[in-house]
Design an enzyme around this catalytic site. Structure first.
Site, mmCIF file in Angstrom:
data_model
loop_
_atom_site.group_PDB
_atom_site.id
_atom_site.type_symbol
_atom_site.label_atom_id
_atom_site.label_comp_id
_atom_site.label_asym_id
_atom_site.label_seq_id
_atom_site.Cartn_x
_atom_site.Cartn_y
_atom_site.Cartn_z
ATOM 1 N N LYS A 7 49.658 42.646 32.662
ATOM 2 C CA LYS A 7 48.758 41.678 31.485
ATOM 3 C C LYS A 7 49.665 40.754 31.008
ATOM 4 O O LYS A 7 50.718 41.371 30.285
ATOM 5 C CB LYS A 7 48.283 42.750 30.584
ATOM 6 N N ASP A 20 47.796 38.980 35.033
ATOM 7 C CA ASP A 20 46.380 38.769 34.400
ATOM 8 C C ASP A 20 46.188 38.290 32.999
ATOM 9 O O ASP A 20 46.705 39.270 32.280
ATOM 10 C CB ASP A 20 45.662 40.249 34.660
ATOM 11 N N GLU A 28 45.768 35.415 37.612
ATOM 12 C CA GLU A 28 44.410 35.963 37.199
ATOM 13 C C GLU A 28 43.704 35.533 35.861
ATOM 14 O O GLU A 28 44.328 35.832 34.980
ATOM 15 C CB GLU A 28 44.274 37.487 37.518
ATOM 16 N N GLU A 39 35.819 38.725 37.403
ATOM 17 C CA GLU A 39 35.336 40.073 37.178
ATOM 18 C C GLU A 39 34.507 40.316 36.328
ATOM 19 O O GLU A 39 33.712 41.325 36.601
ATOM 20 C CB GLU A 39 36.528 40.830 36.816
ATOM 21 N N ASP A 43 33.006 42.521 40.668
ATOM 22 C CA ASP A 43 33.128 43.991 40.380
ATOM 23 C C ASP A 43 31.882 44.507 40.364
ATOM 24 O O ASP A 43 30.681 44.052 40.032
ATOM 25 C CB ASP A 43 33.437 44.058 38.817
ATOM 26 N N HIS A 50 37.286 43.630 42.181
ATOM 27 C CA HIS A 50 37.778 43.996 40.645
ATOM 28 C C HIS A 50 37.404 45.626 40.829
ATOM 29 O O HIS A 50 36.354 45.936 40.911
ATOM 30 C CB HIS A 50 37.438 43.188 39.528
ATOM 31 N N GLU A 75 42.475 47.521 43.714
ATOM 32 C CA GLU A 75 43.051 47.702 42.356
ATOM 33 C C GLU A 75 42.970 48.877 41.946
ATOM 34 O O GLU A 75 41.658 49.594 41.735
ATOM 35 C CB GLU A 75 42.074 46.656 41.510
#
Length: 334
Positions: A151, A179, A205, A231, A254, A281, A314
């Protein structure tokens, strides 16, 4: 076979150790679990992100055939977050009724083993966050993960220092994605992204908000790195311009948000028509993880070559007993 009852369970698991992405702190994990029963004694389970209204359930589900997924989807598309869980449960019923795994109902698996990437490396309240991130990342590599995702989106200083540290910890051979969770505007995303290119990123991302199609195109043209996202988008219409305008190299629908199996098949077809790779995702409970595995197994490599972009699952490594303890036999990586 007819649907006789629909129940929803709004689950919440308080975290022992909160963590943050660029948008805020997470203190609990949640899931909306859907249970659909039929007069044949078959029960289907799904996972969405919102609770369907009682009136919609009564009007469009009770007394209907669970095999009529397309018709039910169109009738209930006003709340795609709730419909996603319903749709997953309907496909679960169909698989049980036909004694077939869902990946076969979807057309068959292109792969029965999917490499997983460790999705974690959030910001935490640690005295030395850089060392904590390095230790966490090194642990994933030692566990055998070929790729990790971290992240970012906390500002240039944090991002550059900690991305550099994590790259040192994982070495040069591990695929490394970052991300930002929509934490930047276009200019900042490009500025930070240029400084991160030295660390051999596999993808960058969600640098900006999901619906800024022009912004994604600008970032993609400015940076020599794969751009990923999508996502939080719901329904094929939300993905259309982003795919047709080639704002992404990798799109990440997702299942529990975008519309379940019924809708995500259409999103994947649209992505394929625009030469965009689909890597789903997954950040939820055990039902969402199982469903994602079935869908991802049916996605062909793109491009179809000896060495395509790998189909990476993921695998959420954060604390979440809705993923690790809700199922009687939790899914684990080997």
């Amino acid at each position: 076979m007819k649907i006789t009852d629909v129940k929803t369970y709004n689950l919440r698991y308080p975290l022992v150790e909160p963590f943050a992405n660029s948008r805020g702190w997470t203190n609990a994990r949640t899931a909306v679990v859907v249970e659909i029963r039929t007069d044949a004694g078959i029960t289907g389970w799904g996972e969405g992100v919102s609770v369907p209204s009682a009136s919609a359930v009564e009007a469009h589900l009770i007394g209907q055939s669970p095999f009529e997924t397309e018709r039910i989807w169109e009738a209930m598309r006003g709340d795609i977050g709730a419909l996603s869980g319903i749709d997953i449960a309907l496909w679960d019923i169909m698989g049980k009724a036909l004694d077939m795994p869902i990946y076969q109902l979807l057309g068959g698996a292109f792969q029965l083993k999917i490499p997983a990437y460790a999705s974690g490396l959030f910001k935490k309240d640690k005295p030395d966050i850089t060392q904590a991130l390095m230790d966490e990342a090194k642990g994933y590599v030692e566990a055998g993960f070929p790729a990790v995702k971290m992240k970012i989106g906390f500002g240039e200083a944090y991002d550059v220092e900690n991305v550099a540290a994590v790259r040192r910890a994982i070495g040069d051979d591990t695929l490394f994605a970052v991300d930002a969770n929509c934490g930047y505007d276009v200019g900042t995303a490009i500025d930070v992204g240029q400084k991160l290119l030295d660390y051999d990123l596999f993808w960058y991302e969600e640098p900006i908000t999901s619906d800024d199609v022009a912004g994604y195109r600008e970032i993609r043209h400015a940076l020599k790195v794969r751009i990923a996202g999508g996502e939080m988008l719901k329904g094929r219409w939300a993905f259309r311009d982003l795919l047709q305008e080639r704002g992404l190299d990798i799109v990440q629908p997702d299942l529990s948000i975008a519309g379940g199996f019924t809708e995500c098949r259409k999103i994947a077809a649209m992505a394929s028509a625009n030469y965009v790779r689909v890597l789903p995702h997954m950040w939820g409970g055990s039902i969402r993880l199982a469903a994602t595995l079935h869908w991802q197994a049916t996605l062909p490599d793109a491009p179809q070559a000896l060495n395509p972009i790998p189909s990476l699952l993921e695998f959420d490594m954060t604390e979440n007993r809705l993923r690790t303890a809700l199922a009687q036999q939790p899914i684990k990586c080997r």
